[in-house]
Design an enzyme around this catalytic site. Structure first.
Site, PDB file in Angstrom:
ATOM      1  N   LYS A  47      25.567  38.192   6.155  1.00 45.16           N
ATOM      2  CA  LYS A  47      25.623  38.368   4.695  1.00 45.16           C
ATOM      3  C   LYS A  47      24.878  37.201   4.061  1.00 45.16           C
ATOM      4  CE  LYS A  47      27.621  37.296   1.176  1.00 45.16           C
ATOM      5  NZ  LYS A  47      26.612  36.937   0.141  1.00 45.16           N
ATOM      6  N   GLU A  98      29.682  24.801   8.122  1.00 47.16           N
ATOM      7  CA  GLU A  98      28.638  23.799   7.842  1.00 47.16           C
ATOM      8  C   GLU A  98      28.600  23.634   6.330  1.00 47.16           C
ATOM      9  OE1 GLU A  98      26.808  22.618  10.393  1.00 47.16           O
ATOM     10  OE2 GLU A  98      26.583  24.175  11.899  1.00 47.16           O
ATOM     11  N   CYS A 151      21.412  20.207   2.106  1.00 47.18           N
ATOM     12  CA  CYS A 151      22.759  19.706   2.392  1.00 47.18           C
ATOM     13  C   CYS A 151      22.716  18.301   2.969  1.00 47.18           C
ATOM     14  CB  CYS A 151      23.463  20.642   3.359  1.00 47.18           C
ATOM     15  SG  CYS A 151      22.560  20.871   4.898  1.00 47.18           S
ATOM     16  N   GLU A 158      28.834  16.250  -4.559  1.00 48.61           N
ATOM     17  CA  GLU A 158      27.520  16.790  -4.225  1.00 48.61           C
ATOM     18  C   GLU A 158      26.901  17.408  -5.483  1.00 48.61           C
ATOM     19  OE1 GLU A 158      27.282  20.444  -1.871  1.00 48.61           O
ATOM     20  OE2 GLU A 158      25.893  19.390  -0.554  1.00 48.61           O
TER      21      GLU A 158
HETATM   22  P1  NAD Z   1      28.408  29.028  -1.658  1.00 45.20           P
HETATM   23  O1  NAD Z   1      29.583  28.520  -0.932  1.00 45.20           O
HETATM   24  O2  NAD Z   1      28.528  29.305  -3.099  1.00 45.20           O
HETATM   25  O3  NAD Z   1      27.882  30.379  -1.002  1.00 45.20           O
HETATM   26  C1  NAD Z   1      27.492  30.460   0.340  1.00 45.20           C
HETATM   27  C2  NAD Z   1      27.676  31.880   0.824  1.00 45.20           C
HETATM   28  O4  NAD Z   1      29.058  32.207   0.790  1.00 45.20           O
HETATM   29  C3  NAD Z   1      26.974  32.941  -0.017  1.00 45.20           C
HETATM   30  O5  NAD Z   1      26.416  33.901   0.854  1.00 45.20           O
HETATM   31  C4  NAD Z   1      28.101  33.535  -0.819  1.00 45.20           C
HETATM   32  O6  NAD Z   1      27.879  34.862  -1.205  1.00 45.20           O
HETATM   33  C5  NAD Z   1      29.232  33.463   0.181  1.00 45.20           C
HETATM   34  N1  NAD Z   1      30.575  33.515  -0.402  1.00 45.20           N
HETATM   35  C6  NAD Z   1      30.980  33.065  -1.622  1.00 45.20           C
HETATM   36  N2  NAD Z   1      32.293  33.323  -1.797  1.00 45.20           N
HETATM   37  C7  NAD Z   1      32.729  33.930  -0.678  1.00 45.20           C
HETATM   38  C8  NAD Z   1      33.988  34.435  -0.258  1.00 45.20           C
HETATM   39  N3  NAD Z   1      35.054  34.360  -1.027  1.00 45.20           N
HETATM   40  N4  NAD Z   1      34.088  34.996   0.966  1.00 45.20           N
HETATM   41  C9  NAD Z   1      33.012  35.073   1.772  1.00 45.20           C
HETATM   42  N5  NAD Z   1      31.788  34.632   1.421  1.00 45.20           N
HETATM   43  C10 NAD Z   1      31.644  34.055   0.213  1.00 45.20           C
HETATM   44  O7  NAD Z   1      27.264  27.970  -1.367  1.00 45.20           O
HETATM   45  P2  NAD Z   1      25.789  27.953  -1.967  1.00 45.20           P
HETATM   46  O8  NAD Z   1      25.835  27.470  -3.354  1.00 45.20           O
HETATM   47  O9  NAD Z   1      25.119  29.246  -1.649  1.00 45.20           O
HETATM   48  O10 NAD Z   1      25.114  26.861  -1.026  1.00 45.20           O
HETATM   49  C11 NAD Z   1      25.073  25.514  -1.333  1.00 45.20           C
HETATM   50  C12 NAD Z   1      26.090  24.787  -0.480  1.00 45.20           C
HETATM   51  O11 NAD Z   1      25.787  24.972   0.895  1.00 45.20           O
HETATM   52  C13 NAD Z   1      26.025  23.285  -0.693  1.00 45.20           C
HETATM   53  O12 NAD Z   1      27.320  22.771  -0.743  1.00 45.20           O
HETATM   54  C14 NAD Z   1      25.303  22.790   0.546  1.00 45.20           C
HETATM   55  O13 NAD Z   1      25.567  21.456   0.892  1.00 45.20           O
HETATM   56  C15 NAD Z   1      25.789  23.732   1.576  1.00 45.20           C
HETATM   57  N6  NAD Z   1      24.904  23.748   2.718  1.00 45.20           N
HETATM   58  C16 NAD Z   1      25.332  23.204   3.899  1.00 45.20           C
HETATM   59  C17 NAD Z   1      24.491  23.180   5.009  1.00 45.20           C
HETATM   60  C18 NAD Z   1      24.933  22.594   6.314  1.00 45.20           C
HETATM   61  O14 NAD Z   1      24.336  22.915   7.318  1.00 45.20           O
HETATM   62  N7  NAD Z   1      25.958  21.758   6.351  1.00 45.20           N
HETATM   63  C19 NAD Z   1      23.205  23.707   4.898  1.00 45.20           C
HETATM   64  C20 NAD Z   1      22.801  24.236   3.691  1.00 45.20           C
HETATM   65  C21 NAD Z   1      23.660  24.267   2.608  1.00 45.20           C
END
Ligand code: NAD
Length: 495
Positions: free
Chosen positions: A189, A264, A297, A392
């Site tokens: 997804k 992650e 990230c 962040e």
């Molecule tokens: P997010 O948590 O808003 O969304 C990530 C994913 O989760 C999306 O596909 C979203 O649709 C899904 N999602 C949201 N609510 C959900 C739920 N209730 N159940 C299941 N899935 C759900 O994050 P974002 O804004 O898309 O990404 C940015 C974040 O990701 C930042 O915090 C960044 O640091 C982190 N990130 C971490 C890494 C790593 O490897 N550690 C890499 C890239 C990004």
């Protein structure tokens, strides 16, 4: 253009889900918008619990045959997917840039070739995945002597992979490739702000001969279809990359079924610059933290600089950072593209405004620009316990603090709830070893940044994540690891 195909940068992209080897449309759609110019890229199927259930059922049905497929054959198909990615690098790069606003040149030359590499790497790793058998010599009982222990990795079942928008296909394939290599079936997804390249990956995988149902792609909002997927009792693994609040939500949903999780998450990583550092290198690494408009990230957003060199460091930093070019990410000369979404820009601006009101000083930047652009920003005079230092931001905003000695450097570096990465710049090898040993971080880079070898473990400590992926760590997560203990002379009764 047919009803379900949108053309993006001249590339036809199917806007429907990919479930059980077929395109499936939802009744409702959501609009995918480009952060570059707010143009509409497509009306994407908005998945619900129905599509989530269908995708898990398809993954479950496809699992026994894929799990029983020989390692060699699985590896061959993954290599064919990598070849398919290579053939479509231009398409993937162009579509991804329009979808998430990251630089076309880095998609073309860095990211998409790495996507292909992800498949090749895990295919090859699978073929040599082995744990040396060992013999038990001591045991509480005499019967334990001379027994052999053999470790194997059994495929676990359907895996739900949920990914963010900041590096959509790259981060998705870090999960898809090992999950498939391990013999699992997958429901991917992608983030709703960047759904397109996942759809192209489904096409590429099908053309490469991946059997129907082994990879499924479901589109939609996290709170809707995402939530249904992570709550599903037939799912055997959930691997998630994204934010801490979403991870907490997913962990709660997964708890009901005790589904194993890999998380992650975000970071607030430090970059430590010691007085004995090569300052030009330190400045290069610091300015690199603006890459992808700060939406990384791993970005070391907290610059911690030894007092005695901080004026000189700041002078050279400003000189270099003010030469960065912001603009259309399709232009080769651009260094920083737009941020992803108006909501994200609001968040960035809000945090900076509050910091300035609290007495922070903007050395450079601190303002929004037209569209979704935010000036590369460096703030000083920030308190360690302030929001700007602790939270962040995910935009082109760095803070600079100084430290007096190594002790203080380590204390500041470790003083957030995160622990994803840390970078240190020093000319003293022994100092590097001392400091590294005390840093809380999944990855520490010494005199370098962003070097990622897929053989290495990757993940975060504290609120930056749970678990590690990469090389054998990925297989440990995506498999049911089994130890088989065989008696030394267990066969004599059977002729
Ligand atoms: P997010 O948590 O808003 O969304 C990530 C994913 O989760 C999306 O596909 C979203 O649709 C899904 N999602 C949201 N609510 C959900 C739920 N209730 N159940 C299941 N899935 C759900 O994050 P974002 O804004 O898309 O990404 C940015 C974040 O990701 C930042 O915090 C960044 O640091 C982190 N990130 C971490 C890494 C790593 O490897 N550690 C890499 C890239 C990004």
């Amino acid at each position: 253009m047919t009803e379900h195909i949108t053309t993006v940068a001249g590339v036809a992209v199917d806007t429907r889900h990919w479930i059980g080897g077929e395109r499936v449309a939802s009744v409702e759609t959501f609009t995918d918008v480009s952060p570059i110019d707010a143009s509409t890229l497509g009306e994407i199927s908005r998945g619900t619990a129905t599509e989530a259930a269908a995708a898990v059922a398809a993954a479950r049905a496809a699992f026994p045959a894929w799990a029983a497929t020989s390692r060699a054959e699985r590896a061959r198909i993954l290599h064919a997917i990598a070849d398919g990615v290579d053939k479509r690098i231009e398409d993937l790069a162009n579509v991804e840039t329009l979808d998430n606003g990251a630089l076309l040149r880095s998609h073309r030359r860095g990211v998409m070739p790495r996507v292909a590499h992800n498949f090749r790497f895990f295919a090859d790793w699978l073929l040599k995945l082995e744990h040396e058998a060992f013999t038990t010599h001591t045991s509480g009982s005499a019967a334990g002597r001379g027994h052999t222990n053999h470790v194997s990795w059994d495929p676990a079942g359907p895996c739900v992979l949920i990914t963010p928008w900041n590096a959509p296909l790259m981060l998705a394939t870090w999960k898809v490739a090992p999950a498939l290599a391990a013999g699992n079936t997958v429901i991917l997804k992608p983030a709703e702000w960047s759904p397109l390249t996942a759809s192209l990956l489904a096409d590429i995988a099908a053309e490469a001969g991946l059997p129907a149902g082994v990879l499924n792609v479901v589109q939609g909002y996290g709170a809707e279809v995402g939530n249904s997927l992570v709550s599903h009792p037939d799912v055997r693994r959930i691997s998630f990359t994204g934010s801490v609040p979403t991870a907490q939500h997913i962990a709660r949903a997964a708890a009901a079924n005790l589904t194993p999780l890999s998380l992650e998450l975000g970071g607030k990583s430090p970059l430590l610059v010691f007085a004995d550092a090569d300052l030009d290198l330190a400045v290069d690494l610091a300015v690199e933290q603006y890459d992808n408009a700060g939406q990384v990230c791993l970005a070391a957003t907290r610059l911690l600089v030894e007092e005695t060199v901080s004026d000189e460091f700041t002078r050279r930093f400003v000189e270099k950072a003010t030469r960065l070019r912001q603009g259309d990410p399709r232009d080769e000369a651009t260094d920083l593209g737009p941020n992803i979404h108006p909501r994200q820009l609001e968040k960035i601006d809000g945090i900076v405004r509050r910091a300035l009101e609290d007495g922070a000083r903007a050395v450079i930047g601190g303002e929004r620009k037209d569209g979704l652009y935010y000036e590369p920003t460096l703030l000083t005079d920030v308190a360690q316990d302030s929001e700007i230092v602790q939270e962040e931001i995910f935009g082109p905003v760095l803070t600079l603090q100084t430290f007096g000695d190594e002790e203080e450097a380590v204390r500041l570096a470790n003083d957030t709830r995160f622990g994803l990465a840390a970078t240190l710049v020093t000319g003293d090898h022994e100092r590097a070893e001392r400091v590294t040993a005390r840093l809380v971080a999944g990855t520490v880079w010494v005199n370098c940044f962003f070097v990622r070898d897929l053989r290495a473990p990757f993940g975060g400590s504290r609120h930056s994540g749970v678990g590690r992926e990469g090389g054998t760590w990925s297989f440990d997560f995506y498999c049911d690891v089994k130890n088989t203990v065989t008696a030394p002379n267990g066969w004599h009764n059977h002729g």
